[in-house]
Design an enzyme around this catalytic site. Structure first.
Site, PDB file in Angstrom:
ATOM      1  N   ASP A 298      -2.694   6.184  -3.445  1.00  0.00           N
ATOM      2  CA  ASP A 298      -1.448   5.574  -2.943  1.00  0.00           C
ATOM      3  C   ASP A 298      -0.848   4.610  -3.858  1.00  0.00           C
ATOM      4  O   ASP A 298      -1.099   4.400  -4.946  1.00  0.00           O
ATOM      5  CB  ASP A 298      -2.027   5.178  -1.724  1.00  0.00           C
ATOM      6  CG  ASP A 298      -2.696   3.952  -1.429  1.00  0.00           C
ATOM      7  OD1 ASP A 298      -3.345   3.799  -2.488  1.00  0.00           O
ATOM      8  OD2 ASP A 298      -2.727   3.417  -0.390  1.00  0.00           O
TER       9      ASP A 298
ATOM     10  N   SER B  86       0.612  -1.279   0.110  1.00  0.00           N
ATOM     11  CA  SER B  86      -0.127   0.102  -0.017  1.00  0.00           C
ATOM     12  C   SER B  86       0.713   1.378   0.074  1.00  0.00           C
ATOM     13  O   SER B  86       1.749   1.613  -0.944  1.00  0.00           O
ATOM     14  CB  SER B  86      -0.973  -0.004   1.320  1.00  0.00           C
ATOM     15  OG  SER B  86      -1.942   0.970   1.092  1.00  0.00           O
TER      16      SER B  86
ATOM     17  N   ASP C 287      -1.069   1.361  -3.752  1.00  0.00           N
ATOM     18  CA  ASP C 287      -1.944   0.310  -4.448  1.00  0.00           C
ATOM     19  C   ASP C 287      -3.306   1.004  -5.139  1.00  0.00           C
ATOM     20  O   ASP C 287      -4.188   0.343  -5.289  1.00  0.00           O
ATOM     21  CB  ASP C 287      -2.004  -0.841  -3.749  1.00  0.00           C
ATOM     22  CG  ASP C 287      -2.910  -0.590  -2.549  1.00  0.00           C
ATOM     23  OD1 ASP C 287      -3.085   0.515  -1.927  1.00  0.00           O
ATOM     24  OD2 ASP C 287      -3.606  -1.698  -2.010  1.00  0.00           O
TER      25      ASP C 287
ATOM     26  N   ASP D 139      -5.905   2.139  -3.586  1.00  0.00           N
ATOM     27  CA  ASP D 139      -7.170   1.942  -2.736  1.00  0.00           C
ATOM     28  C   ASP D 139      -7.477   2.950  -1.780  1.00  0.00           C
ATOM     29  O   ASP D 139      -8.411   3.059  -1.148  1.00  0.00           O
ATOM     30  CB  ASP D 139      -7.214   0.729  -1.746  1.00  0.00           C
ATOM     31  CG  ASP D 139      -5.918   0.593  -0.863  1.00  0.00           C
ATOM     32  OD1 ASP D 139      -5.272   1.557  -0.621  1.00  0.00           O
ATOM     33  OD2 ASP D 139      -6.384  -0.248  -0.072  1.00  0.00           O
TER      34      ASP D 139
END
Length: 446
Positions: A241, A100, A243, A245
């Protein structure tokens, strides 16, 4: 007691905690558990842009194929895209290789069920028990090994999915948008989606090299985006960010819009359109009291959960909400996605901006956040929160704040730290209360 899984899958230093050996075992264990029924089983695997993603991906492929599962490789794709494609491609399980918003040295493994939702605690514990067991008798025979295939069309699939979350008549024509993809998983799909919807797109953070994910870019470092929005006189900035999400918005003045303000703007719009499935939304204990007061002023309620988007989603599913999220920018819109989706959340906000024909600053700054102070106290061992002196200090602090503020004290789930947060109308009082509790916890932890 969990050994490998945290609140968001397995995460840690690549080749330290997240080793090829561990990834191999995760693939084998998850493959065994999700091989149900008599059809040909398969898994979808996506990743972000970290250098270690190649190593972990290869080990996972070996694990899954060794127990007879076919593997569909997506390459760099957002976490919500992996969840969506797991359902769309009728896979038995989905895997996202990402840490992440963490730096490139870290990596992680997130697992999704065939419905696109993150696995529940019971399944994660079942996988853990197999990881630490002997898998040799579970291996497939030579004729039953799985195959791996790289899928080429996945970017177009996710782009089309994201676009379809908006009505066909809604375009982004006339909007100058700066999008920061954090040199991460959305570096291709986010700019393309915005461009196809008609926006003038300026993309930054779209040159991943394996090492620069989240480095001075993205939702946790929005300074470069703020500067670019002001420099180009853009209408809006979007920061994702690593990834993708989570999302952070920057208005045309260069002011940051966090997840609380974003949820407030969308909740107000959805209430007007009668789109809310419950009269309110779900946030965590860290969301600002200003959000709660704003939501209450709309005649809605704010349900609070523990910190973590998985807890927000659990509450949403259990009680029938279709909007929830975190101050950090994890926004869950369950009409569209089974997890936080930064791009979809941004598109929904931009559709509100277009419909109201107002600047982003007037749409997004719905309330004045209350002064909020957060301090961390490190401890070596024991349970300092159980000390009588700490219990007394906490009770006294809550009495002092009364109805004008909140006190939240919670241990970190990843390190030996106790977080002390207070907010209220009186900044000086909030500061005093936090210092009193921090002093008590520090003495008890000594």
């Amino acid at each position: 007691m969990r050994k490998h899984f945290g609140t968001d899958g397995i995460r840690g230093r690549a080749n330290g905690i997240i080793t090829p050996e561990l990834a191999l075992k995760v693939g084998q264990a998850a493959g065994v558990i999700f091989q149900r029924g008599d059809h040909r089983h398969r898994v979808v695997i996506g990743k972000d842009t970290r250098l270690s993603g190649y190593m972990i991906e290869t080990a996972l492929v070996a694990g899954f194929t060794s127990v007879g599962m076919d593997v569909l490789l997506l390459g760099p794709m957002p976490t919500p895209a992996v969840a969506m494609l797991t359902r769309s491609m009728r896979a038995d399980i989905g895997v996202m290789i990402s840490a992440s918003h963490n730096p490139f040295e870290d990596n992680g493994i997130k697992l999704f069920g065939p419905d696109g939702f993150k696995l529940n605690d019971e399944l994660e514990l079942e996988i853990e028990s197999l990881i630490d067991g002997d898998m040799r008798r579970r291996l497939a025979g030579s004729r039953d090994l799985g195959r791996a295939k790289r899928i080429e069309s996945v970017h177009a699939r996710y782009i089309e999915f994201a676009k379809r979350t908006l009505p066909r008549h809604v375009t982004l024509d006339g909007l100058r948008v700066v999008v920061d993809c954090a040199n991460g998983a959305a570096y291709r799909v986010a700019p393309e989606t915005l461009w196809e919807l008609g926006a003038e797109v300026i993309a930054i953070g779209v040159e991943p090299d394996g090492f620069n994910i989240n480095r001075d870019v993205g939702s946790t470092a929005p300074e470069s985006l703020v500067q670019k929005v002001r420099e180009l006189r853009a209408d809006v900035g979007i920061a994702l960010d690593g990834d993708a999400d989570r999302v952070l918005i920057v208005d045309e003045k260069g002011q940051k819009v966090d997840g609380d303000q974003l949820m407030a703007a969308v909740a107000r719009s959805w209430k007007e359109d009668e789109r809310l499935t419950q009269p309110g939304l779900v946030a965590t204990i860290m969301s600002n009291l200003g959000l709660e007061r704003f939501i209450n002023g709309l005649g809605l309620t704010l349900a609070r959960t523990a910190v973590g988007d998985r807890y927000v989603l659990e509450h949403m599913r259990e009680h029938g909400y279709n909007l929830g999220g975190e101050q950090s920018g994890h926004i869950i819109m369950s009409d569209y996605a089974t997890t936080g989706d930064g791009l979809v959340a941004a598109l929904q906000l931009l559709s509100v901006v277009k419909r109201r024909n107002l600047p982003v600053s007037e749409v997004c700054h719905c309330f004045e956040p209350l002064p909020q102070i957060l301090k961390n106290v490190r401890f070596r061992s024991g349970e300092p929160l159980r000390a009588d002196s700490v219990v007394t200090a906490i009770a006294h602090a809550k009495d002092r704040l009364g109805q004008s503020g909140r006190l939240v004290i919670r241990p970190s789930g990843t390190e030996p730290v106790i977080r002390v947060m207070a907010e209220g109308d009186d900044h000086a009082l909030v500061a005093e209360v936090v210092d009193e509790v921090v002093d008590a916890v520090t003495r008890a932890a000594a």
